[in-house]
Design an enzyme around this catalytic site. Sequence first.
Site, PDB file in Angstrom:
ATOM      1  CG  HIS A 101      -1.874  -1.173   1.278  1.00  0.00           C
ATOM      2  ND1 HIS A 101      -2.922  -1.285   0.596  1.00  0.00           N
ATOM      3  CD2 HIS A 101      -1.783  -2.309   2.112  1.00  0.00           C
ATOM      4  CE1 HIS A 101      -3.673  -2.478   0.843  1.00  0.00           C
ATOM      5  NE2 HIS A 101      -2.848  -3.065   1.773  1.00  0.00           N
ATOM      6  CG  HIS A 111      -2.031  -9.987  -3.536  1.00  0.00           C
ATOM      7  ND1 HIS A 111      -2.538 -11.047  -4.658  1.00  0.00           N
ATOM      8  CD2 HIS A 111      -1.799 -10.643  -2.429  1.00  0.00           C
ATOM      9  CE1 HIS A 111      -2.576 -12.252  -3.986  1.00  0.00           C
ATOM     10  NE2 HIS A 111      -2.021 -11.883  -2.938  1.00  0.00           N
TER      11      HIS A 111
END
Length: 307
Positions: A101, A111
């Site tokens: 993030h 991810h």
Amino acid sequence: MSEISGIEIERVKAFLLGLQDSICAGLQNEDGGAVFVEDSWDRVEGGGGRSRVLTNGTVFEQAGVNFSHVFGHKLPPSATAKRPELEGRDFQAMGVSLVIHANNPYVPTSHANVRFFIAEKAGEKPIWWFGGGFDLTPFYPFKEDVISWHQVSKAACDPFGKDVYAKYKKWCDEYFYLKHRDETRGVGGLFFDDLNEWGFEKSFAFMQSVGEHYLSAYLPIVNKRKALAFGERERDFQLYRRGRYVEFNLVFDRGTLFGLQTGGRTESILMSMPPVVHWKYNWHPELGSAEAVLYDDYLQPHDWLTN
């Protein structure tokens, strides 16, 4: 046993530990400020892992890169519900999982995960497979970034067959889909699971290729967007959209369910959650706005390499 009928478990583990090291080094270098803090842990039922988290960095608000290797005598319902043949088998599961993030809303969340699973029972052949993939979740997407992400995704797949990228790109679009929102989590990438039909060596080589292509897919995007100026509006939209990440991980994600149901370390399992997130009741983007572009053009499956 480290080797079962040609299945070299220690070799897989060594690769995963090295992958965690290389990804952490690449992300830490890109951030240029904060460093990863390592937290090793043991699981009562067997196994453990090492979690590495970078927080409040120059570029990354939070980056978590986790290695785990757990084993036991009974699999959880999330594993046996669709695979009843796994009942009554000892198991080992190992993998590297990460979620990044960023501070800047123009830098997408990303991810990646690569993993290996094996279940054994005396007198029967082991059941094993590889799985993993990576996906991108932009807030203010740039089409050239999405195209380059998928170009690298395809490059990871091409040595293994001309149809591999299309197959696992489609699986990613279908897997990272929020059914209750009728939208994809982001712009996809790759997702594969239950991979064993190629045999151990080729399946392992593909898992390695996916893991090793992650940084070359993500870091150029980060480097290009991390210094773009943004304001309160962009930050607010980023925090709102992060809520979709939380919704997916808690409602649909197989890895989260498997980790929690096998008694894994909760802090490590939930390190994928964003540090700050907002929800708004019945919010919709303003017609014609930059935020609306995400909804209109990016949150449904799309063939990024031909259109």
